[in-house]
Design an enzyme around this catalytic site. Structure first.
Site, short mmCIF file in Angstrom:
data_model
loop_
_atom_site.label_atom_id
_atom_site.label_comp_id
_atom_site.label_asym_id
_atom_site.label_seq_id
_atom_site.Cartn_x
_atom_site.Cartn_y
_atom_site.Cartn_z
N GLY A 12 0.77 -1.23 0.00
CA GLY A 12 0.00 0.00 0.00
C GLY A 12 0.80 1.28 0.00
CG ASN A 14 1.92 3.18 -5.71
OD1 ASN A 14 2.32 4.15 -6.33
ND2 ASN A 14 2.51 2.01 -5.74
NE ARG A 66 -10.81 -14.85 -10.78
CZ ARG A 66 -9.88 -14.46 -9.92
NH1 ARG A 66 -9.62 -15.20 -8.86
NH2 ARG A 66 -9.23 -13.33 -10.09
CG ASN A 108 -2.71 -0.54 -13.16
OD1 ASN A 108 -2.71 -0.85 -11.98
ND2 ASN A 108 -1.87 -1.05 -14.05
CG HIS A 110 2.92 -1.46 -15.37
ND1 HIS A 110 2.59 -2.73 -14.94
CD2 HIS A 110 4.02 -1.58 -16.13
CE1 HIS A 110 3.48 -3.59 -15.43
NE2 HIS A 110 4.35 -2.92 -16.15
CD GLU A 148 -13.79 -5.35 -21.95
OE1 GLU A 148 -14.86 -4.72 -21.94
OE2 GLU A 148 -13.72 -6.57 -22.15
CG ASP A 151 -0.09 -3.63 -17.44
OD1 ASP A 151 0.74 -4.53 -17.27
OD2 ASP A 151 -0.87 -3.22 -16.55
CB ALA A 180 8.49 6.88 -11.19
CD GLU A 181 5.49 2.13 -8.56
OE1 GLU A 181 4.51 1.77 -7.90
OE2 GLU A 181 6.48 1.41 -8.75
#
Ligand code: GRF
Length: 208
Positions: A12, A14, A66, A108, A110, A148, A151, A180-181
């Site tokens: 966590g 980020n 699932r 997101n 990455h 969909e 990345d 960066a992130e």
């Protein structure tokens, strides 16, 4: 106010960068309304609780099928009625139904300069192992909208980070996170929350 749900699976850091950005006022008009993890042991859930944010765990281990997990995850997100969903180290495939409902409203982070070292199988340390193995001199992080694919959505922001002699995957990961992130994810949230981001034909535009 941009009601935001943050999905996490691990430490966590980020999420913490976003919490701290809101607290310091470098992120404006954002309220994290719920943190959701697939991993009951994720320290990110503890970080949320310490910040007084509702923390929910929806674990695939608790569902036989699932599809049942995906429905429970969908419910956990929808209940919070978010304007934006942030995947911050979230290692679960997002149900296509959620991506359709939240087109260009899921982002997101990455840990590489997409399209390098991205896609199926590239997550966490594996990304940095691949960058070191390839011998790139510059890597970095990317914030992108989620579609969909894996990345593959429209890129919102990237930040380069130099690879240095003697880097191990762990050292490089830490530098990419710190330089960066933890910099671009808060920036992107603030831009979105203040109406400065549009997506047209797969291209992201940031207005002045
Ligand atoms: C890190 O590898 C980060 O690069 C990626 O997810 C992993 C965990 O990050 N985004 P966090 O500490 O849980 O935010």
């Amino acid at each position: 106010m941009l009601k935001t749900v943050v999905c996490v699976s691990g430490g966590g850091t980020n999420l913490q960068a976003v919490i701290d950005g809101i607290g310091q006022g470098t992120i404006t008009n954002v309220k994290i309304v719920r943190v959701i993890s697939n991993n009951r042991k994720a320290y990110a859930l503890e970080r949320a609780k310490q910040a007084g944010i509702e923390a929910v765990c929806v674990s695939p281990k608790e569902y036989e099928e699932r599809a049942q997990f995906q429905q429970a995850f969908l419910r956990a997100v929808e209940e919070a009625e978010p304007d934006l969903i942030v995947l911050a180290g979230f290692l679960v495939v997002i149900p296509p139904e959620l991506i359709r409902r939240y087109e260009n409203r899921i982002i997101n982070i990455h840990p590489s300069l997409i399209p390098s070292f991205s896609g199926t199988g590239y997550y966490g340390l594996k990304v940095h192992e691949a960058a070191l193995a390839r011998g790139v001199k510059i890597t970095g992080a990317t914030v992108h909208f989620v579609d969909e694919g894996t990345d593959t959505g429209p890129i919102l922001m990237q930040e380069p980070v130099p690879v240095q002699e003697g880097d191990t995957p762990e050292i490089l990961q830490k530098r990419v996170m710190e330089k960066a992130e933890w910099v671009i994810l808060p920036k992107c949230l603030d831009l979105i929350a203040n109406g400065r981001v549009t997506v047209t034909d797969g291209q992201v535009h940031i207005s002045e």
